[in-house]
Design a protein around this motif. Structure first.
Motif, PDB file in Angstrom:
ATOM      1  N   ILE A  38       0.829  -1.209   0.000  1.00 28.69           N
ATOM      2  CA  ILE A  38       0.000   0.000   0.000  1.00 28.69           C
ATOM      3  C   ILE A  38       0.866   1.263   0.000  1.00 28.69           C
ATOM      4  O   ILE A  38       0.395   2.350   0.289  1.00 28.69           O
ATOM      5  N   HIS A  39       2.166   1.098  -0.305  1.00 25.13           N
ATOM      6  CA  HIS A  39       3.118   2.206  -0.410  1.00 25.13           C
ATOM      7  C   HIS A  39       3.229   2.992   0.897  1.00 25.13           C
ATOM      8  O   HIS A  39       3.458   4.199   0.894  1.00 25.13           O
ATOM      9  N   ASP A  40       3.088   2.283   2.020  1.00 30.39           N
ATOM     10  CA  ASP A  40       3.361   2.871   3.334  1.00 30.39           C
ATOM     11  C   ASP A  40       4.823   2.580   3.619  1.00 30.39           C
ATOM     12  O   ASP A  40       5.167   1.706   4.410  1.00 30.39           O
ATOM     13  N   LEU A  41       5.706   3.329   2.950  1.00 27.34           N
ATOM     14  CA  LEU A  41       7.097   2.907   2.825  1.00 27.34           C
ATOM     15  C   LEU A  41       7.924   3.108   4.083  1.00 27.34           C
ATOM     16  O   LEU A  41       8.812   2.318   4.376  1.00 27.34           O
ATOM     17  N   ARG A  42       7.674   4.159   4.845  1.00 26.85           N
ATOM     18  CA  ARG A  42       8.503   4.374   6.025  1.00 26.85           C
ATOM     19  C   ARG A  42       8.312   3.269   7.064  1.00 26.85           C
ATOM     20  O   ARG A  42       9.287   2.670   7.516  1.00 26.85           O
ATOM     21  N   PRO A  43       7.069   2.930   7.456  1.00 22.62           N
ATOM     22  CA  PRO A  43       6.911   1.811   8.389  1.00 22.62           C
ATOM     23  C   PRO A  43       7.436   0.501   7.827  1.00 22.62           C
ATOM     24  O   PRO A  43       7.869  -0.368   8.570  1.00 22.62           O
ATOM     25  N   ASN A  44       7.407   0.345   6.503  1.00 22.81           N
ATOM     26  CA  ASN A  44       7.940  -0.864   5.903  1.00 22.81           C
ATOM     27  C   ASN A  44       9.405  -1.054   6.278  1.00 22.81           C
ATOM     28  O   ASN A  44       9.857  -2.155   6.583  1.00 22.81           O
ATOM     29  N   VAL A  45      10.183   0.029   6.263  1.00 24.62           N
ATOM     30  CA  VAL A  45      11.590  -0.092   6.607  1.00 24.62           C
ATOM     31  C   VAL A  45      11.744  -0.436   8.083  1.00 24.62           C
ATOM     32  O   VAL A  45      12.586  -1.236   8.484  1.00 24.62           O
ATOM     33  N   VAL A  46      10.916   0.176   8.948  1.00 22.91           N
ATOM     34  CA  VAL A  46      10.966  -0.149  10.366  1.00 22.91           C
ATOM     35  C   VAL A  46      10.660  -1.631  10.573  1.00 22.91           C
ATOM     36  O   VAL A  46      11.310  -2.312  11.364  1.00 22.91           O
ATOM     37  N   GLU A  47       9.651  -2.143   9.858  1.00 17.86           N
ATOM     38  CA  GLU A  47       9.341  -3.567   9.973  1.00 17.86           C
ATOM     39  C   GLU A  47      10.492  -4.421   9.451  1.00 17.86           C
ATOM     40  O   GLU A  47      10.659  -5.559   9.862  1.00 17.86           O
ATOM     41  N   GLY A  48      11.288  -3.876   8.543  1.00 19.01           N
ATOM     42  CA  GLY A  48      12.486  -4.595   8.120  1.00 19.01           C
ATOM     43  C   GLY A  48      13.429  -4.814   9.280  1.00 19.01           C
ATOM     44  O   GLY A  48      14.066  -5.868   9.396  1.00 19.01           O
ATOM     45  N   GLY A  49      13.530  -3.837  10.166  1.00 16.35           N
ATOM     46  CA  GLY A  49      14.340  -4.003  11.369  1.00 16.35           C
ATOM     47  C   GLY A  49      13.775  -5.078  12.275  1.00 16.35           C
ATOM     48  O   GLY A  49      14.501  -5.895  12.837  1.00 16.35           O
ATOM     49  N   ARG A  50      12.468  -5.088  12.417  1.00 20.20           N
ATOM     50  CA  ARG A  50      11.817  -6.127  13.232  1.00 20.20           C
ATOM     51  C   ARG A  50      12.084  -7.510  12.639  1.00 20.20           C
ATOM     52  O   ARG A  50      12.385  -8.469  13.375  1.00 20.20           O
ATOM     53  N   PHE A  51      11.971  -7.631  11.320  1.00 15.35           N
ATOM     54  CA  PHE A  51      12.253  -8.907  10.661  1.00 15.35           C
ATOM     55  C   PHE A  51      13.692  -9.333  10.921  1.00 15.35           C
ATOM     56  O   PHE A  51      13.976 -10.499  11.224  1.00 15.35           O
ATOM     57  N   SER A  52      14.627  -8.386  10.804  1.00 12.88           N
ATOM     58  CA  SER A  52      16.036  -8.713  10.987  1.00 12.88           C
ATOM     59  C   SER A  52      16.310  -9.217  12.394  1.00 12.88           C
ATOM     60  O   SER A  52      17.108 -10.145  12.593  1.00 12.88           O
ATOM     61  N   ARG A 245       1.025  -0.083 -10.295  1.00  5.89           N
ATOM     62  CA  ARG A 245       1.264   1.278  -9.779  1.00  5.89           C
ATOM     63  C   ARG A 245      -0.051   2.028  -9.623  1.00  5.89           C
ATOM     64  O   ARG A 245      -0.248   2.762  -8.647  1.00  5.89           O
ATOM     65  N   HIS A 246      -0.947   1.848 -10.584  1.00  3.79           N
ATOM     66  CA  HIS A 246      -2.235   2.536 -10.522  1.00  3.79           C
ATOM     67  C   HIS A 246      -3.015   2.128  -9.271  1.00  3.79           C
ATOM     68  O   HIS A 246      -3.543   2.978  -8.548  1.00  3.79           O
ATOM     69  N   VAL A 247      -3.066   0.822  -8.997  1.00  2.00           N
ATOM     70  CA  VAL A 247      -3.796   0.342  -7.821  1.00  2.00           C
ATOM     71  C   VAL A 247      -3.157   0.877  -6.543  1.00  2.00           C
ATOM     72  O   VAL A 247      -3.846   1.340  -5.624  1.00  2.00           O
ATOM     73  N   ALA A 248      -1.838   0.834  -6.482  1.00  2.88           N
ATOM     74  CA  ALA A 248      -1.145   1.227  -5.259  1.00  2.88           C
ATOM     75  C   ALA A 248      -1.231   2.734  -4.999  1.00  2.88           C
ATOM     76  O   ALA A 248      -1.266   3.160  -3.839  1.00  2.88           O
ATOM     77  N   GLN A 249      -1.277   3.536  -6.070  1.00  2.00           N
ATOM     78  CA  GLN A 249      -1.165   4.989  -5.887  1.00  2.00           C
ATOM     79  C   GLN A 249      -2.480   5.737  -6.045  1.00  2.00           C
ATOM     80  O   GLN A 249      -2.551   6.938  -5.750  1.00  2.00           O
ATOM     81  N   SER A 250      -3.542   5.057  -6.482  1.00  5.88           N
ATOM     82  CA  SER A 250      -4.782   5.766  -6.787  1.00  5.88           C
ATOM     83  C   SER A 250      -5.756   5.839  -5.619  1.00  5.88           C
ATOM     84  O   SER A 250      -6.813   6.452  -5.732  1.00  5.88           O
ATOM     85  N   GLY A 251      -5.406   5.225  -4.513  1.00  3.04           N
ATOM     86  CA  GLY A 251      -6.297   5.219  -3.358  1.00  3.04           C
ATOM     87  C   GLY A 251      -7.251   4.046  -3.317  1.00  3.04           C
ATOM     88  O   GLY A 251      -8.056   3.937  -2.384  1.00  3.04           O
ATOM     89  N   LEU A 252      -7.182   3.133  -4.290  1.00  5.62           N
ATOM     90  CA  LEU A 252      -8.093   1.998  -4.311  1.00  5.62           C
ATOM     91  C   LEU A 252      -7.931   1.102  -3.093  1.00  5.62           C
ATOM     92  O   LEU A 252      -8.890   0.457  -2.644  1.00  5.62           O
ATOM     93  N   LEU A 253      -6.707   1.044  -2.556  1.00  8.83           N
ATOM     94  CA  LEU A 253      -6.447   0.146  -1.430  1.00  8.83           C
ATOM     95  C   LEU A 253      -6.878   0.718  -0.089  1.00  8.83           C
ATOM     96  O   LEU A 253      -6.857   0.032   0.923  1.00  8.83           O
ATOM     97  N   GLN A 254      -7.257   1.994  -0.085  1.00  9.97           N
ATOM     98  CA  GLN A 254      -7.649   2.625   1.156  1.00  9.97           C
ATOM     99  C   GLN A 254      -9.054   2.188   1.567  1.00  9.97           C
ATOM    100  O   GLN A 254      -9.924   2.018   0.728  1.00  9.97           O
ATOM    101  N   PRO A 255      -9.285   1.997   2.870  1.00  5.07           N
ATOM    102  CA  PRO A 255     -10.629   1.620   3.329  1.00  5.07           C
ATOM    103  C   PRO A 255     -11.663   2.669   2.958  1.00  5.07           C
ATOM    104  O   PRO A 255     -11.340   3.821   2.702  1.00  5.07           O
ATOM    105  N   ALA A 256     -12.931   2.279   2.977  1.00  7.76           N
ATOM    106  CA  ALA A 256     -14.013   3.191   2.632  1.00  7.76           C
ATOM    107  C   ALA A 256     -14.108   4.322   3.658  1.00  7.76           C
ATOM    108  O   ALA A 256     -13.811   4.135   4.823  1.00  7.76           O
TER     109      ALA A 256
END
Length: 256
Positions: A38-52, A245-256
């Motif tokens: 969902i292109h929430d990229l900053r927390p993704n990197v933090v979760e990379g630390g958790r995975f490591s 890219r369209h799905v990820a960036q267009s807001g389709l993945l956001q809840p109602a």
């Protein structure tokens, strides 16, 4: 029966990996890939630390039969690298290759905006892509070392995690339910995005509401004209890179 993430986690535990560590490893990886999707990229990197951190505990157990209990602080990364490298009976993958890969994730986490918000460097797609790809490789190496499952099948499961954990879609009795009102084109895009691979046309049609089934060919033709989807000669429906890219960036993945 198709291999599942739960099967892989169970095989880790059966191989002797402490159950809390195996669970933390897979939970962290799934959360990382969900945020990346969902292109929430900053927390993704933090979760990379958790995975490591979970992965280093697996390495400790493989190398010494002991590990740092979850909830207590791991040794610093240079200390971990030195200890693992000196484990003479462990494989090169355990001693060298996996630890060095995890160190890359730590380096990105600690020197980018995701962890400290102090150096003026924004997290970006390149960083997050590297973290996710590296974590996927590490997990695949663990599967090779610990599991009896077919590595190729396990690779498909690992790569498909993100598609199976899209928050706007709930799987009920094997049927994907979209949790907000969308049009036929948006529904086709979301369902193909959610799927772990190309979707047979008949399957996609079954996933659509009855009112949209009759005109699905026309819907897909319109999406193909926009380079968002492609239907191949075997009647498999593919989402293109433009479509992803369209799905990820267009807001389709956001809840109602």
């Amino acid at each position: 029966m198709a291999l599942t993430v739960a099967d892989l986690e169970s095989e880790f535990s059966a191989a002797g990996v402490p159950a809390p560590v195996a669970k933390e490893l897979f939970d962290a990886f799934k959360e990382m890939k969900r945020r990346f999707a969902i292109h929430d990229l900053r927390p993704n990197v933090v979760e990379g630390g958790r995975f490591s951190e979970a992965a280093f505990r697996v390495l400790q157990w493989l190398a010494t039969g002991q590990y740092t209990v979850i909830g207590t602080t791991l040794p610093k990364v240079p200390t971990l690298l030195g200890t693992l490298a000196s484990s003479g009976h462990a494989s090169d993958s355990v001693r060298l290759h996996i630890p060095k890969s995890l160190a890359v994730i730590y380096d990105i986490r600690n020197k980018r905006d995701a962890a400290h918000l102090a150096d003026g460097i924004d997290p970006n797609v390149q960083d997050s892509s590297l973290v996710v790809a590296t974590a996927a490789w590490v997990l695949a190496e663990f599967v090779r070392l610990l599991c009896t499952s077919d590595p190729d099948e396990a690779h498909v499961v690992i790569n498909a995690l993100v598609e199976r954990d899209i928050p706007i879609i709930q799987e009920i009795s094997g049927f994907p339910v979209i949790l907000k009102t969308v049009g036929a084109s948006e529904r086709a895009l979301l369902l193909t995005y959610w799927s772990p691979g190309p979707v047979p046309f008949t399957t996609l049609r079954d996933w659509m509401p009855k009112a949209s089934q009759q005109n699905l060919r026309r819907t897909l033709s319109t999406l193909e004209s926009k380079h968002l989807m492609h239907v191949d000669r075997d009647d498999l429906v593919h989402l293109t890179l433009v479509g992803e890219r369209h799905v990820a960036q267009s807001g389709l993945l956001q809840p109602a």
